[in-house]
Design a protein around this motif. Structure first.
Motif, mmCIF file in Angstrom:
data_model
loop_
_atom_site.group_PDB
_atom_site.id
_atom_site.type_symbol
_atom_site.label_atom_id
_atom_site.label_comp_id
_atom_site.label_asym_id
_atom_site.label_seq_id
_atom_site.Cartn_x
_atom_site.Cartn_y
_atom_site.Cartn_z
ATOM 1 N N ILE A 131 -4.825 7.575 -13.172
ATOM 2 C CA ILE A 131 -4.187 6.268 -13.312
ATOM 3 C C ILE A 131 -3.498 5.939 -11.988
ATOM 4 O O ILE A 131 -2.465 6.511 -11.639
ATOM 5 C CB ILE A 131 -3.165 6.247 -14.462
ATOM 6 N N GLY A 132 -4.120 5.078 -11.237
ATOM 7 C CA GLY A 132 -3.581 4.699 -9.935
ATOM 8 C C GLY A 132 -4.440 3.623 -9.309
ATOM 9 O O GLY A 132 -5.608 3.440 -9.671
ATOM 10 N N LEU A 133 -3.873 2.913 -8.357
ATOM 11 C CA LEU A 133 -4.599 1.845 -7.678
ATOM 12 C C LEU A 133 -5.747 2.438 -6.869
ATOM 13 O O LEU A 133 -5.583 3.447 -6.177
ATOM 14 C CB LEU A 133 -3.641 1.094 -6.747
ATOM 15 N N ASP A 134 -6.903 1.816 -6.967
ATOM 16 C CA ASP A 134 -8.058 2.242 -6.188
ATOM 17 C C ASP A 134 -7.814 1.924 -4.707
ATOM 18 O O ASP A 134 -7.221 0.904 -4.379
ATOM 19 C CB ASP A 134 -9.311 1.515 -6.690
ATOM 20 N N LEU A 135 -8.263 2.802 -3.809
ATOM 21 C CA LEU A 135 -8.017 2.580 -2.386
ATOM 22 C C LEU A 135 -8.753 1.353 -1.846
ATOM 23 O O LEU A 135 -8.293 0.725 -0.882
ATOM 24 C CB LEU A 135 -8.410 3.823 -1.582
ATOM 25 N N LYS A 136 -9.858 0.996 -2.462
ATOM 26 C CA LYS A 136 -10.535 -0.238 -2.048
ATOM 27 C C LYS A 136 -9.674 -1.449 -2.380
ATOM 28 O O LYS A 136 -9.646 -2.432 -1.626
ATOM 29 C CB LYS A 136 -11.901 -0.341 -2.735
ATOM 30 N N GLU A 137 -8.961 -1.382 -3.501
ATOM 31 C CA GLU A 137 -8.035 -2.457 -3.865
ATOM 32 C C GLU A 137 -6.808 -2.423 -2.956
ATOM 33 O O GLU A 137 -6.258 -3.470 -2.599
ATOM 34 C CB GLU A 137 -7.613 -2.319 -5.329
ATOM 35 N N LEU A 138 -6.376 -1.227 -2.571
ATOM 36 C CA LEU A 138 -5.245 -1.099 -1.654
ATOM 37 C C LEU A 138 -5.551 -1.823 -0.342
ATOM 38 O O LEU A 138 -4.694 -2.519 0.210
ATOM 39 C CB LEU A 138 -4.960 0.385 -1.379
ATOM 40 N N SER A 139 -6.768 -1.670 0.143
ATOM 41 C CA SER A 139 -7.147 -2.279 1.423
ATOM 42 C C SER A 139 -7.141 -3.804 1.368
ATOM 43 O O SER A 139 -7.036 -4.461 2.413
ATOM 44 C CB SER A 139 -8.534 -1.784 1.852
ATOM 45 N N LYS A 140 -7.251 -4.383 0.166
ATOM 46 C CA LYS A 140 -7.297 -5.838 0.014
ATOM 47 C C LYS A 140 -5.915 -6.477 -0.053
ATOM 48 O O LYS A 140 -5.783 -7.690 0.037
ATOM 49 C CB LYS A 140 -8.095 -6.204 -1.241
ATOM 50 N N ILE A 141 -4.876 -5.647 -0.240
ATOM 51 C CA ILE A 141 -3.509 -6.160 -0.267
ATOM 52 C C ILE A 141 -3.171 -6.676 1.130
ATOM 53 O O ILE A 141 -3.551 -6.061 2.131
ATOM 54 C CB ILE A 141 -2.530 -5.050 -0.695
ATOM 55 N N PRO A 142 -2.469 -7.801 1.257
ATOM 56 C CA PRO A 142 -2.158 -8.341 2.588
ATOM 57 C C PRO A 142 -1.525 -7.345 3.550
ATOM 58 O O PRO A 142 -1.824 -7.351 4.739
ATOM 59 C CB PRO A 142 -1.201 -9.495 2.267
ATOM 60 N N HIS A 143 -0.655 -6.446 3.031
ATOM 61 C CA HIS A 143 -0.015 -5.492 3.928
ATOM 62 C C HIS A 143 0.170 -4.155 3.210
ATOM 63 O O HIS A 143 1.032 -4.015 2.356
ATOM 64 C CB HIS A 143 1.343 -6.018 4.405
ATOM 65 N N ALA A 144 -0.666 -3.182 3.564
ATOM 66 C CA ALA A 144 -0.557 -1.835 3.003
ATOM 67 C C ALA A 144 -0.013 -0.909 4.086
ATOM 68 O O ALA A 144 -0.598 -0.804 5.166
ATOM 69 C CB ALA A 144 -1.920 -1.334 2.525
ATOM 70 N N VAL A 145 1.103 -0.258 3.802
ATOM 71 C CA VAL A 145 1.818 0.559 4.786
ATOM 72 C C VAL A 145 1.760 2.027 4.388
ATOM 73 O O VAL A 145 2.139 2.391 3.270
ATOM 74 C CB VAL A 145 3.293 0.117 4.895
ATOM 75 N N GLY A 146 1.303 2.883 5.284
ATOM 76 C CA GLY A 146 1.279 4.319 5.049
ATOM 77 C C GLY A 146 2.421 5.003 5.779
ATOM 78 O O GLY A 146 2.696 4.680 6.946
ATOM 79 N N ILE A 147 3.086 5.941 5.104
ATOM 80 C CA ILE A 147 4.190 6.691 5.710
ATOM 81 C C ILE A 147 3.891 8.179 5.552
ATOM 82 O O ILE A 147 3.798 8.685 4.429
ATOM 83 C CB ILE A 147 5.528 6.346 5.025
ATOM 84 N N ALA A 148 3.716 8.876 6.672
ATOM 85 C CA ALA A 148 3.376 10.301 6.600
ATOM 86 C C ALA A 148 3.538 10.950 7.966
ATOM 87 O O ALA A 148 3.379 10.295 9.003
ATOM 88 C CB ALA A 148 1.941 10.477 6.112
ATOM 89 N N ARG A 149 3.828 12.240 7.957
ATOM 90 C CA ARG A 149 3.886 13.020 9.192
ATOM 91 C C ARG A 149 3.425 14.443 8.903
ATOM 92 O O ARG A 149 3.378 14.886 7.766
ATOM 93 C CB ARG A 149 5.287 13.040 9.810
ATOM 94 N N GLY A 150 3.071 15.149 9.983
ATOM 95 C CA GLY A 150 2.645 16.537 9.862
ATOM 96 C C GLY A 150 1.191 16.692 10.278
ATOM 97 O O GLY A 150 0.331 15.922 9.859
ATOM 98 N N LYS A 151 0.922 17.703 11.107
ATOM 99 C CA LYS A 151 -0.439 17.921 11.584
ATOM 100 C C LYS A 151 -1.414 18.197 10.444
ATOM 101 O O LYS A 151 -2.598 17.887 10.548
ATOM 102 C CB LYS A 151 -0.454 19.079 12.582
ATOM 103 N N VAL A 152 -0.920 18.780 9.338
ATOM 104 C CA VAL A 152 -1.811 19.076 8.201
ATOM 105 C C VAL A 152 -2.306 17.798 7.531
ATOM 106 O O VAL A 152 -3.252 17.835 6.750
ATOM 107 C CB VAL A 152 -1.099 19.958 7.156
ATOM 108 N N LYS A 153 -1.653 16.673 7.848
ATOM 109 C CA LYS A 153 -2.066 15.396 7.268
ATOM 110 C C LYS A 153 -2.877 14.549 8.241
ATOM 111 O O LYS A 153 -3.289 13.433 7.903
ATOM 112 C CB LYS A 153 -0.840 14.605 6.800
#
Length: 322
Positions: free
Chosen positions: A263-285
């Motif tokens: 149960i979660g938003l599909d990433l293809k739908e995420l890409s269609k949102i006017p502004h999708a912001v990712g927050i992450a750090r770490g070489k493993v990511k």
């Protein structure tokens, strides 16, 4: 003067004096009013930030930001400087502070904002200062974890962000991974879930965390995965997840049984949102972040220097490598 404010003044000055962008272009890039940019440039001079060169902030970071922004077609990017002696906790804290300032700056009146979850995102929201923004609605775009952790549960993040913005919040009452596709479908098509799905259709902005290596199982929700799920993801070479949706190094969604139970938003739908912001750090990511930005699932990124340099290394770009 707060470090975040000082950096924003310096960035505006860099774009104006070094990149030779117009004030209108800078206003669009930073999502700030054109008249505010003019005042910021004057304040940058008054504060001594603008002299012969940009003072007080490592301008190499801005050059790195512009390179990554143009290379991957991002709307905005914030890269946090990393000192050699800093601990992981200190790096997390700096990223959270920068992400908090970024979120606050980009949410505007009348927006509907979707939120996923994650420790970094939770820390960022906790550091946002109260700001009254008219008629905002904050909603979860993933289901909840198996065991409620009040600090980082998606509903808690939604509530906290709405409270700090004096907005409205909508909650989710289902765990992110269901035992069967039938159970997930029943919840997703139920009447109570209808309101949330309607909000997903009119999101103006989404703020998401990015998960990395499969070896990291201490996530609040990965304990819901079975050994069969893990084995299938390993065989299909999953590099990370976002909104609890797994993908490979090319950003291809790994559909199948686990996907159908999520149960979660599909990433293809995420890409269609006017502004999708990712927050992450770490070489493993880094592999996951690279896949996300190359596929266009997110439009803006908040990360740190060592992480983005690893992303560029993986993409065989040595422009900023030592």
């Amino acid at each position: 003067m707060r470090e975040e404010k000082k950096k924003l003044l310096a960035k505006a000055a860099y774009l104006y004096y070094v990149e030779e962008k117009t004030q209108n272009e800078i206003a669009e890039e930073l999502n700030i009013y054109r008249t505010t940019i003019s005042r910021m440039l004057k304040q940058a001079q008054k504060e001594g930030i603008v002299k012969i060169h940009i003072e007080g902030i490592d301008s190499e970071i801005f050059s790195l930001e512009q390179h990554v922004k143009q290379k991957y077609g991002l709307k905005q990017i914030e890269i946090v400087s990393v000192g050699k002696e800093e601990t992981e906790a200190e790096k997390d804290e700096q990223l959270s502070q920068t992400a908090a300032y970024f979120i606050k700056r980009n949410i505007e009146p009348n927006m509907t904002v979707g939120v996923s979850w994650g420790a970094t995102l939770g820390k960022a929201i906790s550091r946002i200062e109260n700001k009254r923004i008219g008629n905002t609605t904050i909603v979860p775009i993933v289901g909840g974890p198996s065991h409620v952790n009040s600090q980082y549960h998606v509903n808690t993040l939604v509530y906290e962000l709405a409270r700090k913005l004096n907005g409205q919040s909508i909650f989710v009452n289902a765990t992110v991974i269901q035992e069967t596709k039938k159970l997930k479908t029943g919840i997703f098509e139920s009447k109570y879930f209808g309101e949330l799905k309607e909000h997903w259709q009119r999101l103006d902005m989404a703020i998401v965390g990015i998960g990395g290596s499969l070896s990291f199982k201490k996530s609040q929700w990965r304990d819901l995965l079975t050994e069969e799920d893990y084995e299938a993801l390993r065989l299909r070479e999953a590099v990370g997840d976002c909104c609890c949706r797994f993908f490979d190094q090319d950003g291809k969604l790994l559909t199948g049984d686990l996907y159908d139970r999520t149960i979660g938003l599909d990433l293809k739908e995420l890409s269609k949102i006017p502004h999708a912001v990712g927050i992450a750090r770490g070489k493993v990511k880094a592999k996951a972040i690279l896949a996300m930005i190359k596929r266009g699932y997110i439009h803006s990124l908040v990360t740190d220097q060592e992480t983005i340099l690893e992303v560029l290394r993986l993409d065989k770009d040595s422009t900023f490598q030592v």
